[in-house]
Design a protein around this motif. Structure first.
Motif, PDB file in Angstrom:
ATOM      1  N   LEU A  84      12.908  -1.518   8.900  1.00 36.79           N
ATOM      2  CA  LEU A  84      12.600  -1.814   7.495  1.00 36.79           C
ATOM      3  C   LEU A  84      11.137  -1.540   7.192  1.00 36.79           C
ATOM      4  O   LEU A  84      10.791  -1.102   6.096  1.00 36.79           O
ATOM      5  CB  LEU A  84      12.929  -3.269   7.179  1.00 36.79           C
ATOM      6  N   ALA A  85      10.262  -1.807   8.156  1.00 39.81           N
ATOM      7  CA  ALA A  85       8.828  -1.580   7.955  1.00 39.81           C
ATOM      8  C   ALA A  85       8.548  -0.109   7.676  1.00 39.81           C
ATOM      9  O   ALA A  85       7.750   0.215   6.787  1.00 39.81           O
ATOM     10  CB  ALA A  85       8.047  -2.049   9.181  1.00 39.81           C
ATOM     11  N   GLU A  86       9.197   0.772   8.417  1.00 37.77           N
ATOM     12  CA  GLU A  86       9.009   2.211   8.189  1.00 37.77           C
ATOM     13  C   GLU A  86       9.407   2.589   6.770  1.00 37.77           C
ATOM     14  O   GLU A  86       8.701   3.338   6.095  1.00 37.77           O
ATOM     15  CB  GLU A  86       9.828   3.014   9.194  1.00 37.77           C
ATOM     16  N   ARG A  87      10.538   2.049   6.310  1.00 38.01           N
ATOM     17  CA  ARG A  87      10.989   2.345   4.946  1.00 38.01           C
ATOM     18  C   ARG A  87      10.035   1.783   3.907  1.00 38.01           C
ATOM     19  O   ARG A  87       9.750   2.420   2.902  1.00 38.01           O
ATOM     20  CB  ARG A  87      12.400   1.778   4.732  1.00 38.01           C
ATOM     21  N   TRP A  88       9.561   0.542   4.146  1.00 37.28           N
ATOM     22  CA  TRP A  88       8.646  -0.078   3.190  1.00 37.28           C
ATOM     23  C   TRP A  88       7.347   0.712   3.090  1.00 37.28           C
ATOM     24  O   TRP A  88       6.864   0.997   2.003  1.00 37.28           O
ATOM     25  CB  TRP A  88       8.370  -1.532   3.585  1.00 37.28           C
ATOM     26  N   LEU A  89       6.774   1.070   4.237  1.00 38.04           N
ATOM     27  CA  LEU A  89       5.519   1.827   4.234  1.00 38.04           C
ATOM     28  C   LEU A  89       5.694   3.177   3.538  1.00 38.04           C
ATOM     29  O   LEU A  89       4.814   3.615   2.793  1.00 38.04           O
ATOM     30  CB  LEU A  89       5.003   2.019   5.658  1.00 38.04           C
ATOM     31  N   ALA A  90       6.812   3.836   3.769  1.00 40.40           N
ATOM     32  CA  ALA A  90       7.061   5.144   3.148  1.00 40.40           C
ATOM     33  C   ALA A  90       7.264   5.017   1.635  1.00 40.40           C
ATOM     34  O   ALA A  90       6.986   5.958   0.894  1.00 40.40           O
ATOM     35  CB  ALA A  90       8.282   5.795   3.784  1.00 40.40           C
ATOM     36  N   SER A  91       7.714   3.859   1.182  1.00 44.73           N
ATOM     37  CA  SER A  91       8.018   3.693  -0.242  1.00 44.73           C
ATOM     38  C   SER A  91       6.820   3.261  -1.082  1.00 44.73           C
ATOM     39  O   SER A  91       6.900   3.250  -2.306  1.00 44.73           O
ATOM     40  CB  SER A  91       9.137   2.657  -0.421  1.00 44.73           C
ATOM     41  N   ARG A  92       5.717   2.920  -0.452  1.00 39.23           N
ATOM     42  CA  ARG A  92       4.532   2.453  -1.209  1.00 39.23           C
ATOM     43  C   ARG A  92       3.915   3.604  -1.984  1.00 39.23           C
ATOM     44  O   ARG A  92       3.633   4.656  -1.428  1.00 39.23           O
ATOM     45  CB  ARG A  92       3.456   1.883  -0.274  1.00 39.23           C
ATOM     46  N   ILE A  93       3.712   3.386  -3.271  1.00 35.13           N
ATOM     47  CA  ILE A  93       3.036   4.372  -4.110  1.00 35.13           C
ATOM     48  C   ILE A  93       1.666   3.788  -4.432  1.00 35.13           C
ATOM     49  O   ILE A  93       1.497   3.045  -5.397  1.00 35.13           O
ATOM     50  CB  ILE A  93       3.837   4.666  -5.392  1.00 35.13           C
ATOM     51  N   VAL A  94       0.733   4.108  -3.574  1.00 35.62           N
ATOM     52  CA  VAL A  94      -0.636   3.588  -3.698  1.00 35.62           C
ATOM     53  C   VAL A  94      -1.606   4.719  -3.378  1.00 35.62           C
ATOM     54  O   VAL A  94      -1.208   5.785  -2.910  1.00 35.62           O
ATOM     55  CB  VAL A  94      -0.874   2.399  -2.722  1.00 35.62           C
ATOM     56  N   ASP A  95      -2.879   4.464  -3.608  1.00 36.27           N
ATOM     57  CA  ASP A  95      -3.853   5.512  -3.301  1.00 36.27           C
ATOM     58  C   ASP A  95      -3.925   5.708  -1.781  1.00 36.27           C
ATOM     59  O   ASP A  95      -3.544   4.825  -1.017  1.00 36.27           O
ATOM     60  CB  ASP A  95      -5.225   5.170  -3.892  1.00 36.27           C
ATOM     61  N   PRO A  96      -4.390   6.861  -1.322  1.00 39.76           N
ATOM     62  CA  PRO A  96      -4.376   7.176   0.110  1.00 39.76           C
ATOM     63  C   PRO A  96      -5.117   6.160   0.984  1.00 39.76           C
ATOM     64  O   PRO A  96      -4.656   5.839   2.076  1.00 39.76           O
ATOM     65  CB  PRO A  96      -5.048   8.550   0.184  1.00 39.76           C
ATOM     66  N   SER A  97      -6.225   5.634   0.513  1.00 43.22           N
ATOM     67  CA  SER A  97      -6.970   4.687   1.348  1.00 43.22           C
ATOM     68  C   SER A  97      -6.197   3.383   1.532  1.00 43.22           C
ATOM     69  O   SER A  97      -6.215   2.785   2.620  1.00 43.22           O
ATOM     70  CB  SER A  97      -8.349   4.403   0.767  1.00 43.22           C
ATOM     71  N   THR A  98      -5.480   2.952   0.509  1.00 42.78           N
ATOM     72  CA  THR A  98      -4.667   1.742   0.625  1.00 42.78           C
ATOM     73  C   THR A  98      -3.499   1.986   1.564  1.00 42.78           C
ATOM     74  O   THR A  98      -3.163   1.134   2.388  1.00 42.78           O
ATOM     75  CB  THR A  98      -4.157   1.301  -0.763  1.00 42.78           C
ATOM     76  N   LYS A  99      -2.885   3.151   1.472  1.00 40.16           N
ATOM     77  CA  LYS A  99      -1.767   3.484   2.358  1.00 40.16           C
ATOM     78  C   LYS A  99      -2.232   3.475   3.815  1.00 40.16           C
ATOM     79  O   LYS A  99      -1.562   2.930   4.686  1.00 40.16           O
ATOM     80  CB  LYS A  99      -1.190   4.843   1.976  1.00 40.16           C
ATOM     81  N   ILE A 100      -3.391   4.048   4.069  1.00 37.01           N
ATOM     82  CA  ILE A 100      -3.940   4.062   5.433  1.00 37.01           C
ATOM     83  C   ILE A 100      -4.199   2.628   5.889  1.00 37.01           C
ATOM     84  O   ILE A 100      -3.892   2.271   7.024  1.00 37.01           O
ATOM     85  CB  ILE A 100      -5.219   4.919   5.495  1.00 37.01           C
ATOM     86  N   ARG A 101      -4.749   1.796   5.013  1.00 34.63           N
ATOM     87  CA  ARG A 101      -5.015   0.388   5.360  1.00 34.63           C
ATOM     88  C   ARG A 101      -3.725  -0.336   5.696  1.00 34.63           C
ATOM     89  O   ARG A 101      -3.648  -1.062   6.691  1.00 34.63           O
ATOM     90  CB  ARG A 101      -5.728  -0.314   4.204  1.00 34.63           C
ATOM     91  N   TYR A 102      -2.676  -0.184   4.877  1.00 34.31           N
ATOM     92  CA  TYR A 102      -1.391  -0.831   5.151  1.00 34.31           C
ATOM     93  C   TYR A 102      -0.828  -0.379   6.500  1.00 34.31           C
ATOM     94  O   TYR A 102      -0.342  -1.184   7.284  1.00 34.31           O
ATOM     95  CB  TYR A 102      -0.379  -0.519   4.059  1.00 34.31           C
ATOM     96  N   GLU A 103      -0.868   0.935   6.742  1.00 34.95           N
ATOM     97  CA  GLU A 103      -0.332   1.455   8.010  1.00 34.95           C
ATOM     98  C   GLU A 103      -1.118   0.932   9.200  1.00 34.95           C
ATOM     99  O   GLU A 103      -0.532   0.587  10.232  1.00 34.95           O
ATOM    100  CB  GLU A 103      -0.334   2.986   7.986  1.00 34.95           C
ATOM    101  N   CYS A 104      -2.425   0.857   9.069  1.00 29.87           N
ATOM    102  CA  CYS A 104      -3.277   0.357  10.147  1.00 29.87           C
ATOM    103  C   CYS A 104      -3.006  -1.129  10.409  1.00 29.87           C
ATOM    104  O   CYS A 104      -2.842  -1.546  11.560  1.00 29.87           O
ATOM    105  CB  CYS A 104      -4.745   0.579   9.778  1.00 29.87           C
ATOM    106  N   ILE A 105      -2.949  -1.912   9.347  1.00 29.12           N
ATOM    107  CA  ILE A 105      -2.673  -3.348   9.488  1.00 29.12           C
ATOM    108  C   ILE A 105      -1.300  -3.553  10.120  1.00 29.12           C
ATOM    109  O   ILE A 105      -1.119  -4.397  11.003  1.00 29.12           O
ATOM    110  CB  ILE A 105      -2.764  -4.061   8.113  1.00 29.12           C
TER     111      ILE A 105
END
Length: 193
Positions: A84-105
């Motif tokens: 589910l985490a993979e799907r959630w991360l892929a579905s986030r529509i945010v700016d690139p720096s936020t996406k990187i932060r979410y993936e890192c966290i």
């Protein structure tokens, strides 16, 4: 459509056309009664029981849940949190720096604890203990982002009807708040001398 099936016997017709019950190869082995129902998507689901009354109760409950629109697949909570985490991360529509932060966290803080667990096995008390542990080791912003990622994934599980048993309320989890920043003069920002 829902029905109860006897797994130990089956009905056959004699040569004269009269129905009679005969033992199956499963006779005396395992659970006898199978509750069978169609989920809202039309997929056949089933659960085995020792007693016929339990199987009938199950199909009555499932039928009522479907009619009310509250149906949740009994096997849905078995989905792995990591999937589910993979799907959630892929579905986030945010700016690139936020996406990187979410993936890192997620990679550093959330996945090591929850990735290989079934969604239904995650309890609020375990999440609060995890938050407390993170709070003792990391800054508030890291803990808050980790909680945001965790809760987003759990919200996806509920939205996808993967489970009704996941902790849903963000208010039930507490992070320590950031201490007020001090100015160079030693006063808290926003305070008057």
């Amino acid at each position: 459509m829902a029905f109860v099936k006897d797994l130990w016997t089956k009905t056959v017709r004699d040569q004269d056309g009269k129905p009679r019950k005969v033992k199956t190869t499963r006779y005396g082995k395992g659970k006898r009664w199978l509750a069978v129902w169609l989920d809202p998507d039309g997929k056949e689901c089933s659960t085995a029981y020792d007693r016929k009354a339990d199987a009938e109760r199950k199909i009555a409950t499932m039928g009522a849940d479907i009619a009310r629109g509250d149906y949740i697949d009994p096997n849905a909570g078995k989905a792995l949190f990591g999937d589910l985490a993979e799907r959630w991360l892929a579905s986030r529509i945010v700016d690139p720096s936020t996406k990187i932060r979410y993936e890192c966290i997620h990679r550093l803080h959330v996945a090591p604890t929850y990735a290989k667990r079934q969604v239904k096995s995650i309890k609020p008390s375990q999440i609060q203990a995890w938050i407390s542990d993170l709070s003792s080791r990391f800054e508030t912003s890291t803990v808050q982002t980790a909680l945001l990622v965790l809760q987003g994934i759990l919200d996806l599980a509920v939205a996808d009807e993967r489970s009704s048993e996941v902790p849903r309320s963000r208010r039930s989890f507490r992070c320590r708040s950031a201490p007020p920043k001090r100015s160079r003069r030693g006063r808290t920002n926003g305070s008057t001398p």
